[in-house]
Structure formats: structure tokens, C-alpha cells
Design a protein around this motif. Structure first.
Motif, PDB file in Angstrom:
ATOM      1  N   LEU A   1      15.540   4.159   6.993  1.00  0.00           N
ATOM      2  CA  LEU A   1      15.997   3.098   7.991  1.00  0.00           C
ATOM      3  C   LEU A   1      15.676   1.695   7.568  1.00  0.00           C
ATOM      4  CD1 LEU A   1      14.517   4.177  11.365  1.00  0.00           C
ATOM      5  CD2 LEU A   1      16.904   4.595  10.478  1.00  0.00           C
ATOM      6  N   GLY A   2      14.521   1.530   6.658  1.00  0.00           N
ATOM      7  CA  GLY A   2      14.203   0.287   6.093  1.00  0.00           C
ATOM      8  C   GLY A   2      15.056   0.039   4.848  1.00  0.00           C
ATOM      9  N   THR A   3      15.461   1.032   4.163  1.00  0.00           N
ATOM     10  CA  THR A   3      16.442   0.959   3.030  1.00  0.00           C
ATOM     11  C   THR A   3      17.944   0.414   3.788  1.00  0.00           C
ATOM     12  OG1 THR A   3      15.590   2.675   1.660  1.00  0.00           O
ATOM     13  CG2 THR A   3      17.899   2.078   1.029  1.00  0.00           C
ATOM     14  N   PHE A   4      18.229   1.436   4.762  1.00  0.00           N
ATOM     15  CA  PHE A   4      19.436   0.809   5.520  1.00  0.00           C
ATOM     16  C   PHE A   4      19.469  -0.761   5.721  1.00  0.00           C
ATOM     17  CE2 PHE A   4      20.842   5.153   7.471  1.00  0.00           C
ATOM     18  CZ  PHE A   4      21.032   5.412   6.261  1.00  0.00           C
ATOM     19  N   VAL A   5      18.431  -1.156   6.436  1.00  0.00           N
ATOM     20  CA  VAL A   5      18.283  -2.662   6.856  1.00  0.00           C
ATOM     21  C   VAL A   5      18.489  -3.529   5.638  1.00  0.00           C
ATOM     22  CG1 VAL A   5      16.803  -4.584   7.908  1.00  0.00           C
ATOM     23  CG2 VAL A   5      17.180  -2.064   8.916  1.00  0.00           C
ATOM     24  N   ARG A   6      17.788  -3.149   4.483  1.00  0.00           N
ATOM     25  CA  ARG A   6      17.652  -3.751   3.205  1.00  0.00           C
ATOM     26  C   ARG A   6      19.240  -4.110   2.631  1.00  0.00           C
ATOM     27  NH1 ARG A   6      13.134  -0.921   2.102  1.00  0.00           N
ATOM     28  NH2 ARG A   6      14.334   0.137   0.407  1.00  0.00           N
ATOM     29  N   LEU A   7      19.704  -2.846   2.636  1.00  0.00           N
ATOM     30  CA  LEU A   7      21.390  -2.609   2.049  1.00  0.00           C
ATOM     31  C   LEU A   7      22.171  -3.804   2.973  1.00  0.00           C
ATOM     32  CD1 LEU A   7      23.340  -1.694   0.315  1.00  0.00           C
ATOM     33  CD2 LEU A   7      23.420   0.459   1.615  1.00  0.00           C
ATOM     34  N   HIS A   8      21.986  -3.300   4.466  1.00  0.00           N
ATOM     35  CA  HIS A   8      22.700  -4.278   5.177  1.00  0.00           C
ATOM     36  C   HIS A   8      22.630  -5.743   5.115  1.00  0.00           C
ATOM     37  CE1 HIS A   8      23.604  -6.428   9.013  1.00  0.00           C
ATOM     38  NE2 HIS A   8      24.630  -5.684   9.307  1.00  0.00           N
ATOM     39  N   ARG A   9      21.360  -6.299   5.045  1.00  0.00           N
ATOM     40  CA  ARG A   9      21.164  -7.651   4.416  1.00  0.00           C
ATOM     41  C   ARG A   9      21.985  -8.193   3.030  1.00  0.00           C
ATOM     42  NH1 ARG A   9      14.887  -7.732   5.725  1.00  0.00           N
ATOM     43  NH2 ARG A   9      14.977  -7.633   7.965  1.00  0.00           N
ATOM     44  N   THR A  10      21.965  -7.176   2.302  1.00  0.00           N
ATOM     45  CA  THR A  10      22.631  -7.486   0.989  1.00  0.00           C
ATOM     46  C   THR A  10      24.191  -7.588   1.357  1.00  0.00           C
ATOM     47  OG1 THR A  10      20.717  -6.661  -0.262  1.00  0.00           O
ATOM     48  CG2 THR A  10      22.922  -6.822  -1.575  1.00  0.00           C
ATOM     49  N   VAL A  11      24.672  -6.673   1.728  1.00  0.00           N
ATOM     50  CA  VAL A  11      26.119  -6.485   1.839  1.00  0.00           C
ATOM     51  C   VAL A  11      26.719  -7.777   2.868  1.00  0.00           C
ATOM     52  CG1 VAL A  11      27.997  -5.155   2.956  1.00  0.00           C
ATOM     53  CG2 VAL A  11      26.068  -3.994   1.686  1.00  0.00           C
ATOM     54  N   SER A  12      25.831  -7.858   3.929  1.00  0.00           N
ATOM     55  CA  SER A  12      26.198  -9.205   4.962  1.00  0.00           C
ATOM     56  C   SER A  12      26.097 -10.462   4.135  1.00  0.00           C
ATOM     57  CB  SER A  12      25.288  -9.334   5.994  1.00  0.00           C
ATOM     58  OG  SER A  12      25.595  -8.115   6.780  1.00  0.00           O
ATOM     59  N   ALA A  13      25.149 -10.484   3.170  1.00  0.00           N
ATOM     60  CA  ALA A  13      25.085 -11.768   2.555  1.00  0.00           C
ATOM     61  C   ALA A  13      26.281 -12.164   1.636  1.00  0.00           C
ATOM     62  CB  ALA A  13      23.778 -11.791   1.611  1.00  0.00           C
ATOM     63  N   ARG A  14      26.913 -10.886   1.220  1.00  0.00           N
ATOM     64  CA  ARG A  14      27.969 -11.144   0.357  1.00  0.00           C
ATOM     65  C   ARG A  14      29.235 -11.018   1.112  1.00  0.00           C
ATOM     66  NH1 ARG A  14      26.662  -6.823  -4.489  1.00  0.00           N
ATOM     67  NH2 ARG A  14      28.295  -5.848  -2.993  1.00  0.00           N
ATOM     68  N   ASP A  15      29.444 -11.304   2.469  1.00  0.00           N
ATOM     69  CA  ASP A  15      30.463 -11.438   3.181  1.00  0.00           C
ATOM     70  C   ASP A  15      31.351 -10.207   3.576  1.00  0.00           C
ATOM     71  OD1 ASP A  15      29.942 -13.986   4.080  1.00  0.00           O
ATOM     72  OD2 ASP A  15      30.942 -14.901   2.313  1.00  0.00           O
ATOM     73  N   ALA A  16      30.316  -8.998   3.356  1.00  0.00           N
ATOM     74  CA  ALA A  16      30.870  -7.696   3.702  1.00  0.00           C
ATOM     75  C   ALA A  16      30.414  -7.168   4.641  1.00  0.00           C
ATOM     76  CB  ALA A  16      30.856  -6.843   2.261  1.00  0.00           C
ATOM     77  N   GLU A  17      31.087  -5.912   5.123  1.00  0.00           N
ATOM     78  CA  GLU A  17      30.510  -5.191   6.306  1.00  0.00           C
ATOM     79  C   GLU A  17      29.984  -3.854   6.029  1.00  0.00           C
ATOM     80  OE1 GLU A  17      32.110  -3.640  10.650  1.00  0.00           O
ATOM     81  OE2 GLU A  17      33.270  -5.217   9.423  1.00  0.00           O
TER      82      GLU A  17
END
Length: 90
Positions: A43-59
Motif C-alpha cells: 500500500l505504501g508503494t502504491f501511494v508513492r507511485l501514485h504521487r509520482t504518476v500524479s506529479a507528471r500529470d498522468a493517472e
């Protein structure tokens, strides 16, 4: 992700997640249809990945989420951060 996905498997999935975060900006879908268990490290890895993806304007989305995996994601509130979509929509 297949079977029981926990910290002991991080050596297998961390390089894949690193590749996703280092590559060109793109939407990311995590398929959990074959996962039977996930723990807080995932779950922690998912959150980190989500932050990275979102910061690059992706979903980022998750698909194939059901049973105990869905309960874990829901109890942690991850489904309010990362959309869960039915397999037919991916």
C-alpha cells in the motif's frame, strides 16, 4: 501482481515500479486480479507511485480488486486516493 504480495516480494516489484516512475509520463494501471493478499508495504508503494504518476500529470488506477485485497485497500482508504476500476474498463 500474483498471489500473496508483501514485503518479502519487494525485490520483484520494486524494480518494475522504479521503471514506471523513471520512464516517460504515462497512465499506470495496477492489475490485482491475481493477488490474494497485500500488506501495508505494498500500500505504501502504491501511494508513492501514485504521487509520482500524479506529479507528471498522468493517472494511476487499480483493477481486478476484490475480496480480501479490496477490504485491505478500502480499510486503508487507498481507494479514495487511487481509483479502482472494473476490469472491463481498462
Amino acid at each position: 501482481m500474483v498471489g500473496e504480495v508483501d514485503l518479502t516480494m519487494s525485490a520483484e516489484w520494486e524494480p518494475v515500479f522504479a521503471m514506471l516512475t523513471d520512464g516517460e509520463p504515462a497512465d499506470v494501471t495496477i492489475d490485482l486480479s491475481a493477488a490474494t493478499f497485500i500488506d501495508s508495504s505494498v500500500l505504501g508503494t502504491f501511494v508513492r507511485l501514485h504521487r509520482t504518476v500524479s506529479a507528471r500529470d498522468a493517472e494511476m488506477t487499480m483493477t481486478g480488486v476484490e475480496g480480501s485485497v479490496m477490504r485491505t485497500i478500502s480499510l486503508a482508504g487507498i481507494d479514495r486516493l487511487i481509483p479502482v476500476v472494473p476490469v472491463s474498463e481498462t
